[in-house]
Write an enzyme that holds these catalytic residues in place. Structure first.
Site, PDB file in Angstrom:
ATOM      1  N   ASP A  52       0.683  -1.203  -0.122  1.00 47.85           N
ATOM      2  CA  ASP A  52      -0.122   0.018   0.118  1.00 47.85           C
ATOM      3  C   ASP A  52       0.963   1.295   0.087  1.00 47.85           C
ATOM      4  O   ASP A  52       0.399   2.513  -0.572  1.00 47.85           O
ATOM      5  CB  ASP A  52      -0.945   0.026   1.080  1.00 47.85           C
ATOM      6  CG  ASP A  52      -2.428  -0.727   0.777  1.00 47.85           C
ATOM      7  OD1 ASP A  52      -2.173  -1.343  -0.188  1.00 47.85           O
ATOM      8  OD2 ASP A  52      -3.220  -0.573   1.780  1.00 47.85           O
ATOM      9  N   ASP A 326     -11.569  -2.664  10.691  1.00 46.84           N
ATOM     10  CA  ASP A 326     -10.454  -3.551  10.276  1.00 46.84           C
ATOM     11  C   ASP A 326     -10.261  -4.633  11.376  1.00 46.84           C
ATOM     12  O   ASP A 326     -10.045  -5.824  11.233  1.00 46.84           O
ATOM     13  CB  ASP A 326      -9.205  -2.737   9.922  1.00 46.84           C
ATOM     14  CG  ASP A 326      -9.465  -1.833   8.702  1.00 46.84           C
ATOM     15  OD1 ASP A 326     -10.599  -1.900   8.162  1.00 46.84           O
ATOM     16  OD2 ASP A 326      -8.533  -1.176   8.355  1.00 46.84           O
ATOM     17  N   GLU A 354     -11.266  -5.246   0.826  1.00 45.01           N
ATOM     18  CA  GLU A 354     -10.299  -5.847  -0.132  1.00 45.01           C
ATOM     19  C   GLU A 354     -11.288  -7.016  -0.803  1.00 45.01           C
ATOM     20  O   GLU A 354     -11.095  -7.612  -2.022  1.00 45.01           O
ATOM     21  CB  GLU A 354      -9.312  -6.479   0.570  1.00 45.01           C
ATOM     22  CG  GLU A 354      -8.161  -5.496   0.764  1.00 45.01           C
ATOM     23  CD  GLU A 354      -8.295  -4.586   1.916  1.00 45.01           C
ATOM     24  OE1 GLU A 354      -9.688  -4.511   2.194  1.00 45.01           O
ATOM     25  OE2 GLU A 354      -7.230  -3.904   2.620  1.00 45.01           O
ATOM     26  N   HIS A 398      -5.319  -9.286   3.088  1.00 44.54           N
ATOM     27  CA  HIS A 398      -4.329  -9.463   3.816  1.00 44.54           C
ATOM     28  C   HIS A 398      -4.875  -9.933   5.478  1.00 44.54           C
ATOM     29  O   HIS A 398      -4.558 -10.521   6.355  1.00 44.54           O
ATOM     30  CB  HIS A 398      -3.620  -7.990   4.255  1.00 44.54           C
ATOM     31  CG  HIS A 398      -4.351  -6.961   4.294  1.00 44.54           C
ATOM     32  ND1 HIS A 398      -4.008  -5.763   4.960  1.00 44.54           N
ATOM     33  CD2 HIS A 398      -5.488  -6.422   3.698  1.00 44.54           C
ATOM     34  CE1 HIS A 398      -4.743  -4.928   4.932  1.00 44.54           C
ATOM     35  NE2 HIS A 398      -5.756  -5.268   4.193  1.00 44.54           N
ATOM     36  N   ARG A 399      -6.149  -9.199   5.677  1.00 47.86           N
ATOM     37  CA  ARG A 399      -6.788  -9.418   7.032  1.00 47.86           C
ATOM     38  C   ARG A 399      -7.227 -10.761   7.203  1.00 47.86           C
ATOM     39  O   ARG A 399      -7.272 -11.385   8.284  1.00 47.86           O
ATOM     40  CB  ARG A 399      -7.790  -8.355   7.251  1.00 47.86           C
ATOM     41  CG  ARG A 399      -6.993  -6.741   7.333  1.00 47.86           C
ATOM     42  CD  ARG A 399      -7.733  -5.883   8.127  1.00 47.86           C
ATOM     43  NE  ARG A 399      -7.266  -4.550   7.861  1.00 47.86           N
ATOM     44  CZ  ARG A 399      -6.091  -4.088   8.255  1.00 47.86           C
ATOM     45  NH1 ARG A 399      -5.468  -4.847   9.275  1.00 47.86           N
ATOM     46  NH2 ARG A 399      -5.686  -2.910   7.878  1.00 47.86           N
TER      47      ARG A 399
HETATM   48  O1  LIG Z   1      -8.721   6.159   6.252  1.00 52.02           O
HETATM   49  C1  LIG Z   1      -8.339   4.784   6.519  1.00 52.02           C
HETATM   50  O2  LIG Z   1      -6.876   5.034   6.513  1.00 52.02           O
HETATM   51  C2  LIG Z   1      -8.926   3.824   6.567  1.00 52.02           C
HETATM   52  C3  LIG Z   1     -10.386   4.005   6.663  1.00 52.02           C
HETATM   53  C4  LIG Z   1     -11.182   2.651   6.822  1.00 52.02           C
HETATM   54  O3  LIG Z   1     -11.929   2.541   5.640  1.00 52.02           O
HETATM   55  P1  LIG Z   1     -13.498   2.988   5.673  1.00 52.02           P
HETATM   56  O4  LIG Z   1     -13.580   4.468   6.077  1.00 52.02           O
HETATM   57  O5  LIG Z   1     -13.724   2.686   4.201  1.00 52.02           O
HETATM   58  O6  LIG Z   1     -14.087   2.111   6.428  1.00 52.02           O
HETATM   59  C5  LIG Z   1     -10.204   1.551   7.169  1.00 52.02           C
HETATM   60  O7  LIG Z   1     -10.901   0.191   6.999  1.00 52.02           O
HETATM   61  C6  LIG Z   1      -8.914   1.523   6.080  1.00 52.02           C
HETATM   62  O8  LIG Z   1      -8.345   0.197   6.124  1.00 52.02           O
HETATM   63  C7  LIG Z   1      -8.302   2.776   6.380  1.00 52.02           C
HETATM   64  C1  LIG Z   2     -10.008  -1.691   4.107  1.00 49.73           C
HETATM   65  C2  LIG Z   2      -8.601  -1.568   4.221  1.00 49.73           C
HETATM   66  O1  LIG Z   2      -7.793  -0.959   3.146  1.00 49.73           O
HETATM   67  P1  LIG Z   2      -7.831   0.236   2.395  1.00 49.73           P
HETATM   68  O2  LIG Z   2      -7.002   1.149   2.713  1.00 49.73           O
HETATM   69  O3  LIG Z   2      -7.558  -0.240   1.003  1.00 49.73           O
HETATM   70  O4  LIG Z   2      -9.186   0.759   2.505  1.00 49.73           O
HETATM   71  C3  LIG Z   2      -7.601  -2.588   5.057  1.00 49.73           C
HETATM   72  O5  LIG Z   2      -6.569  -2.386   5.273  1.00 49.73           O
HETATM   73  O6  LIG Z   2      -8.495  -3.260   5.837  1.00 49.73           O
END
Ligand SMILES: O=C(O)C1=C[C@@H](OP(=O)(O)O)[C@@H](O)[C@H](O)C1
Ligand SMILES: C=C(OP(=O)(O)O)C(=O)O
Length: 674
Positions: A52, A326, A354, A398-399
């Site tokens: 990422d 997450d 994902e 990954h999770r």
């Molecule tokens: O802003 C961020 O860093 C994230 C927000 C969350 O997503 P959502 O807002 O879509 O739930 C989370 O699931 C993602 O892994 C990271």
């Molecule tokens: C939802 C996730 O990733 P993303 O930042 O791609 O939304 C995650 O890391 O669980």
């Protein structure tokens, strides 16, 4: 990282020790973008190194940011100072929501004000993850955004110039992903000539991620005003100002697997997790509260947490998980060890991550034998006692891979423990490339549960090569037991001990300060890899190996190689004497003519002159000595499978051994069956 088709986790029993977390994904990608938009340099410490962040870094580079890695230290980012350095780029953002969404907003605004054309795409799944609410907000602002595939989804084209309408509040929906609001908050300072208001439409989800965004904006000089979770105002004149230096916290979502590990299996010493704690910016630190509710005993410091098992079985849980979307996946696997059904609520966003995580978790938990109920935005998991060996499909998520590793502790609740197969484990590279290596450092299994494949056979039969390639496919450790005897011979000669003095050589073997690292063998501080390969070392090995006291001295050393996730041991008596319980034993042979030829090739390629007839004579003499000795003569274990590789390529031998291994494992069907 385990780049293999599947990784088998043997039944695990206990956990203890210290884990140093990799950097937070959410913080890393926000900091990178903010540093990239700022003027001047930012030193970023402890940045996450994963898929990422790699796509974010590659994009920033394409956009003209200068990135310099200080050797063993921080990354130096020289930003573009909010001025486009290039007005066209095609960016690939993998499956990183934290790169796709904020870069979309930033480039849409930059294209609108400075002109340009940018295309943003990702992996197939990224093209199924919604971005329509952000596109609508940007179009509402006057940006030109085209969806190049399906409307509302990437890939996108952002073009300009175009006139921005900033006097009206920007409206954005917040009920599908908080990342759309984050994207606007991170990008709108680019155009904040006047106060810009953002109004959130609908109930905002994943609120703690907005807290991360606001805190990091503050560190880059931008104080956003917030009225509840409804209205956000970026003050006129906001400019990104690099703090000069910034530290990235450990990843709180990644911490959840180790917090769970502590709750399930740290019955003696705690699991200590370093990198996040009570002072963290990340909402996912609140996962520890859920773990405590399930029974974990947690001691938090500002930047670390220690977790031990408390209640056992764990206590069932009924929780609104919207604030920890997450980390909540980890709870779904912990629920298997609870005293009643656990319900995770308000997790609709799982469906657009994902993979559809509600479907994925329900499907894979059921494979283990669990009873699971699911609704549009909830999941209920019942405790499991009758576990089935299962190959867990990971859906490139990954999770899923990380949280299902916790299922390997089933031996703590059933008398018939089963191993757990994680398919395509390299998907952890999205946020935690070394997840499994880190896990293996803090968990333990009973030696008899750790699988061993033994490969025995005469000299030059190709045992070492076969052991290496088989181990490589399975992610297992290799024990080259011959090297122990060779090293003993070498150490004895250096100590001036005659090789026929059994007891004196055994004393040397018992104190052998030998270790294996990155394909090299070390005796004390000396790299003896090459010395061990010399013909003289082979002959010395054969001599010292004939002494029963030497074999006894080396026995424990060999047993100690039985480490997670498994072992491939090559030698002469691995199956017959050292690992008699190995579930697969191979006895490898090849004709004397073939072996002499191989040895000849090997020596010639190293520039060592050799003669085939002489080599064959030596080989046959050595065979006779190895077979005839009284201490562990070379012989196939009664239950060994024989493999004559005279007419086989190494790949054919490898595939045959792997097919035997598949038969010996409880995972029926093909390795990749889902
Ligand atoms: O802003 C961020 O860093 C994230 C927000 C969350 O997503 P959502 O807002 O879509 O739930 C989370 O699931 C993602 O892994 C990271
Ligand atoms: C939802 C996730 O990733 P993303 O930042 O791609 O939304 C995650 O890391 O669980």
């Amino acid at each position: 990282m385990f780049k293999i088709p599947f990784l088998d986790l043997p039944p695990l029993r206990a956990a203890a020790g210290t884990v140093r977390l990799p950097g937070s994904k959410s913080i890393s990608n926000r900091v990178l973008l903010l540093a990239g938009l700022s003027e001047g340099q930012t030193l970023v410490h402890d940045l996450l190194d994963s898929d990422d962040t790699a796509v974010m870094l590659a994009s920033l580079k394409q956009l003209g940011c200068v990135l310099e890695q200080v050797e063993g230290g921080p990354l130096k980012v020289t930003g573009i100072g909010a001025k486009l350095q290039t007005n066209a780029a095609k960016l690939f953002l993998g499956n990183a929501g934290t790169a796709m969404r904020p870069l979309t907003a930033a480039l849409a605004l930059l294209a609108a004000t400075q002109g340009g054309e940018f295309e943003l795409s990702g992996v197939a799944r990224m093209h199924e993850r919604p971005i329509g609410d952000l596109v609508d907000a940007l179009r509402g602002l006057g940006c030109e955004v085209a969806c190049l595939g399906n409307e509302g989804y990437p890939p996108l084209r952002l073009s300009g110039p175009s006139e921005l309408k900033l006097s009206e509040p920007v409206r954005v929906r917040g009920d599908v992903s908080s990342q759309f609001l984050t994207a606007l908050l991170l990008a709108l300072p680019l155009v904040a000539e006047q106060d810009i208001h953002i109004d959130v439409v609908g109930e905002l989800i994943s609120k703690p991620y907005i807290h991360i965004t606001l805190e990091l904006l503050k560190r880059f000089g931008i104080e956003v005003k917030r009225e509840g979770w409804q209205r956000f105002t970026i003050p006129a004149g906001s400019r990104y100002r690099s703090p000069g230096e910034i530290h990235v916290e450990g990843d709180a979502s990644s911490a959840s697997y180790f917090v769970a590990l502590g709750a399930i299996a740290a019955t003696g010493q705690p699991i200590r997790i370093e990198g996040v704690g009570s002072a963290s910016l990340q909402g996912d630190v609140r996962f520890v509260e859920a773990a405590e509710a399930m029974g974990a005993v947690v001691r938090a410091e500002a930047n670390a947490v220690e977790v031990k098992r408390g209640a056992w079985p764990l206590r069932a849980l009924d929780l609104d998980c919207n604030h920890i979307p997450d980390a909540a996946m980890t709870l779904a696997v912990m629920a298997l060890y609870a005293d009643g059904p656990s319900t995770l609520r308000n997790i609709a966003s799982w469906r657009v991550k994902e993979t559809d995580r509600i479907v994925a978790m329900a499907t894979e938990l059921r494979k283990l034998g669990a009873q699971v109920e699911e609704g549009p935005d909830w999941l209920r998991v019942h405790p499991l006692r009758d576990w089935q060996p299962a190959a867990i499909h990971t859906y490139d998520d990954h999770r899923v891979a990380m949280c299902f590793s916790l299922a390997a502790f089933n031996g703590l609740v059933t008398a018939s423990p089963v191993p757990v197969r994680i398919l395509e484990p390299q998907c952890v590279a999205k946020t935690f490339p070394d997840y499994f290596e880190t896990l293996f450092e803090v968990v333990s299994a009973r030696p008899e549960d750790i699988p061993v494949i033994t490969i025995d056979g005469p000299t030059a039969s190709g045992k070492g090569t076969l052991a290496d390639v088989v181990a490589h496919e399975l992610g297992y450790i290799v024990l080259d037991s011959g090297a122990l005897y060779r090293a003993t011979g070498l150490a004895a000669r250096r100590a001036g001990v005659e090789l026929d003095e059994a007891e004196a050589v055994a004393a040397i073997a018992a104190k052998l300060d030998l270790h294996f690292a990155k394909g090299r063998v070390w005796l004390g501080d000396e790299d003896i890899t090459d010395a061990l390969r010399e013909e003289a070392s082979g002959l010395a090995a054969s001599q010292v190996a004939a002494h029963a006291p030497v074999r006894a001295a080396l026995n424990q050393l060999q047993l100690d190689f039985r480490c997670l996730p498994g072992l491939v041991a090559d030698g002469r008596d691995m199956g017959s004497m050292v690992f008699p319980d190995a579930p697969l034993k191979v006895f490898l042979t090849a004709s004397a003519a073939t072996r002499a030829e191989r040895r000849h090739k090997q020596l010639i390629s190293k520039g060592i002159p050799a003669n085939i007839a002489g080599l064959r004579e030596d080989l046959e003499a050595r065979d006779a000595r190895d077979k005839g000795r009284t201490a562990s003569p070379l012989q196939a274990a009664a239950d060994a499978r024989r493999l004559d590789n005279s007419a086989q390529t190494i790949e054919e031998s490898r595939d045959l051994v792997l097919s035997w291994w598949a038969e010996a494992r409880p995972f029926k069907g093909s390795a990749l069956s889902h």
